[in-house]
Design a protein around this motif. Sequence first.
Motif, PDB file in Angstrom:
ATOM      1  N   ASP A  71       0.848  -1.186   0.000  1.00 27.57           N
ATOM      2  CA  ASP A  71       0.000   0.000   0.000  1.00 27.57           C
ATOM      3  C   ASP A  71       0.889   1.244   0.000  1.00 27.57           C
ATOM      4  O   ASP A  71       1.535   1.555   0.994  1.00 27.57           O
ATOM      5  CB  ASP A  71      -0.904  -0.048   1.248  1.00 27.57           C
ATOM      6  CG  ASP A  71      -1.821   1.160   1.362  1.00 27.57           C
ATOM      7  OD1 ASP A  71      -1.624   2.126   0.599  1.00 27.57           O
ATOM      8  OD2 ASP A  71      -2.713   1.122   2.220  1.00 27.57           O
ATOM      9  N   ALA A  72       0.925   1.938  -1.137  1.00 24.10           N
ATOM     10  CA  ALA A  72       1.832   3.083  -1.268  1.00 24.10           C
ATOM     11  C   ALA A  72       1.537   4.149  -0.226  1.00 24.10           C
ATOM     12  O   ALA A  72       2.437   4.797   0.305  1.00 24.10           O
ATOM     13  CB  ALA A  72       1.718   3.670  -2.673  1.00 24.10           C
ATOM     14  N   ARG A  73       0.259   4.314   0.099  1.00 26.44           N
ATOM     15  CA  ARG A  73      -0.118   5.347   1.055  1.00 26.44           C
ATOM     16  C   ARG A  73       0.388   4.990   2.459  1.00 26.44           C
ATOM     17  O   ARG A  73       0.787   5.859   3.223  1.00 26.44           O
ATOM     18  CB  ARG A  73      -1.643   5.481   1.049  1.00 26.44           C
ATOM     19  CG  ARG A  73      -2.092   6.824   1.518  1.00 26.44           C
ATOM     20  CD  ARG A  73      -3.550   7.021   1.226  1.00 26.44           C
ATOM     21  NE  ARG A  73      -4.123   7.944   2.198  1.00 26.44           N
ATOM     22  CZ  ARG A  73      -5.423   8.160   2.344  1.00 26.44           C
ATOM     23  NH1 ARG A  73      -6.284   7.506   1.595  1.00 26.44           N
ATOM     24  NH2 ARG A  73      -5.867   9.005   3.245  1.00 26.44           N
ATOM     25  N   PHE A  74       0.378   3.684   2.775  1.00 28.40           N
ATOM     26  CA  PHE A  74       0.907   3.254   4.066  1.00 28.40           C
ATOM     27  C   PHE A  74       2.413   3.492   4.133  1.00 28.40           C
ATOM     28  O   PHE A  74       2.929   4.026   5.120  1.00 28.40           O
ATOM     29  CB  PHE A  74       0.601   1.770   4.300  1.00 28.40           C
ATOM     30  CG  PHE A  74       1.281   1.198   5.511  1.00 28.40           C
ATOM     31  CD1 PHE A  74       0.821   1.488   6.785  1.00 28.40           C
ATOM     32  CD2 PHE A  74       2.404   0.390   5.373  1.00 28.40           C
ATOM     33  CE1 PHE A  74       1.457   0.971   7.903  1.00 28.40           C
ATOM     34  CE2 PHE A  74       3.041  -0.127   6.492  1.00 28.40           C
ATOM     35  CZ  PHE A  74       2.569   0.169   7.758  1.00 28.40           C
ATOM     36  N   LEU A  75       3.110   3.121   3.053  1.00 32.70           N
ATOM     37  CA  LEU A  75       4.563   3.306   3.047  1.00 32.70           C
ATOM     38  C   LEU A  75       4.910   4.783   3.142  1.00 32.70           C
ATOM     39  O   LEU A  75       5.869   5.166   3.813  1.00 32.70           O
ATOM     40  CB  LEU A  75       5.163   2.668   1.794  1.00 32.70           C
ATOM     41  CG  LEU A  75       4.979   1.144   1.743  1.00 32.70           C
ATOM     42  CD1 LEU A  75       5.489   0.588   0.423  1.00 32.70           C
ATOM     43  CD2 LEU A  75       5.664   0.461   2.914  1.00 32.70           C
ATOM     44  N   ASN A  76       4.093   5.618   2.470  1.00 37.69           N
ATOM     45  CA  ASN A  76       4.300   7.067   2.568  1.00 37.69           C
ATOM     46  C   ASN A  76       4.141   7.529   4.018  1.00 37.69           C
ATOM     47  O   ASN A  76       4.963   8.296   4.525  1.00 37.69           O
ATOM     48  CB  ASN A  76       3.291   7.796   1.679  1.00 37.69           C
ATOM     49  CG  ASN A  76       3.324   9.296   1.885  1.00 37.69           C
ATOM     50  OD1 ASN A  76       4.294   9.948   1.544  1.00 37.69           O
ATOM     51  ND2 ASN A  76       2.276   9.832   2.499  1.00 37.69           N
TER      52      ASN A  76
END
Lengths: 291, 271
Positions: free
Chosen positions: A59-64
């Motif tokens: 999840d890109a948003r989580f990694l961000n």
Amino acid sequence: MTRKQFFLVFMIPTFIILFFLAFYPLLNAFYYSLQNWDLRSSRPIRFVGLKNYIQLFTDARFLNSLRISLLWSVITVGFSVFFGAGLLAPLINDNAKGSFRTICLFIFIIPALLPRVGAAYMWRLMYSSSIGIINYFLSFFGIGPIGFLENPSYALYSVAAIDIWQWSFLIAALTIILLQDIPKEIIEAGSLDGAKRWQLYRFIIFPVIVPPFLSIFFIKMMESLRSFDFIFVLTAGGPGVATETLDMYAYWQGIGSAGRVSYASSMSIVMLVITIILITIVWRGLVRWHE
Amino acid sequence: MARVNGKDIFYKIIIILVLLIALAPILWMFLSSFKSRVDIISYPPKFIFTPVMDNYKRVLQMPTLMHGLRNSLTIVPISLLLGFIFGVPVGYIFARIKFKRSADLRFFILSLRFMPPVAVALPFFLIWMRLGLLDTIPAVIFTYLTIAISTMIWLTIECFKQVPVECEEAAHLEGCTQFQVFSRIALPLAIPSILGMCIFIFILLWNEFFLAFVITSQRAVTMPVASAAFAVVGMEVPWGQICASVILLSIPPLILSYFFVKFLPYFFKVS
């Protein structure tokens, strides 16, 4: 009442409450994190194993948000310790005496004791790009107006500045109190031997205050994980996801709008694990360095 | 001599500037809370204006805020009192009685304070929801015990360690029971610093936002949650009301900070 009875009578109720408060929610969170519970959906709840965790790391948003949280901690801890212990504490310690010193101490602890929601609004008013006093002062120098909270490249730093403002002064006050406890004789002996001001700090004062100071440093580090209040009031994670920390993202997913309880639970478990690892590493490191 | 004085004045000016940075946001909000609707959004910002009480009048008539104020005044003292009852004797035990696993339990207490708030808040939200206690005062108080008890234990250990151990030993020899030694000797001697800690915990709970924000929505909102509601109110930010409510919210910590500073030395050393 014997010593043993006293011990049992007071320890047992307190620790029953504390164990319940600590472990029941966490075990629950872990349990839900293995399911597919969604408040907005009517499908039956069932176990999905580690699916949520696997999804998290794609999840890109989580990694961000992971990156933002890390950046937040490094900035706020670094700057508040640097300003507080490095600049403000020596300034006051060397140049303010008597009642002036007491007044300084008193004023220094005020920012940290303010409700964080309140402090956030105070700064939001000052940061405003249309009516803000900071942009007004900057305009004298032909700068701006700067969108402190609207510009994605500044937003995180603008919010972090508030945390640094609160903590620098508190850390300074605590350090000054630590410095006061150093016996005068040691410092006088040092000055008689012709030590320079910075040498006094480096070789005499510094070693004495390091152990208590490390605990201040440690507390600040842990408190940096609590960024939600400021971010919620100032930017709510925006613009875009520029200030979306882990707690902000978990909040939106689990409680705020999405209602994905299980997914958010897996996030809080990951956060807990990261925190435990970090605390252990830092704590061990501090202890070893101190020895 | 003259050079030293010049340097002195230079540093004094720097210190005064620093103090100004510490207080500026509070002072600016205080000033703004007395501005009329037009003055507050005028640019350039007005430093001189006719003060009005409109904002405070309006805020004092807002049901949510007054409700939040009442709830906070209920929740915080009760949590603090429970924290005292359950925390202080345990702090004493950690300070004075040696037992197996003492260090582990202490680390456990410390780690309670440092758990990421989300990891605590979300499960509590679900638990209270399932029990039908979401948005009730008992649920908030019980959740706050995590902070109140653990902080109380952690801080009072040091308070009790500063009590001269000879006093307690003498009392033991006189035939006092352990409870009497605690209640008649140790507690009275440590009470000034413990009260300092209570002030600190009061401020901590009064200011707490995230947990209350998650587990309350209307009936049990605390003052910070009620104030934060302005942040999502819509397009036009009602700055006047925000300023007035933030000042009201900040008054208790500001008053207490005056007493708190007297206790600050206790946090580190006996004076």
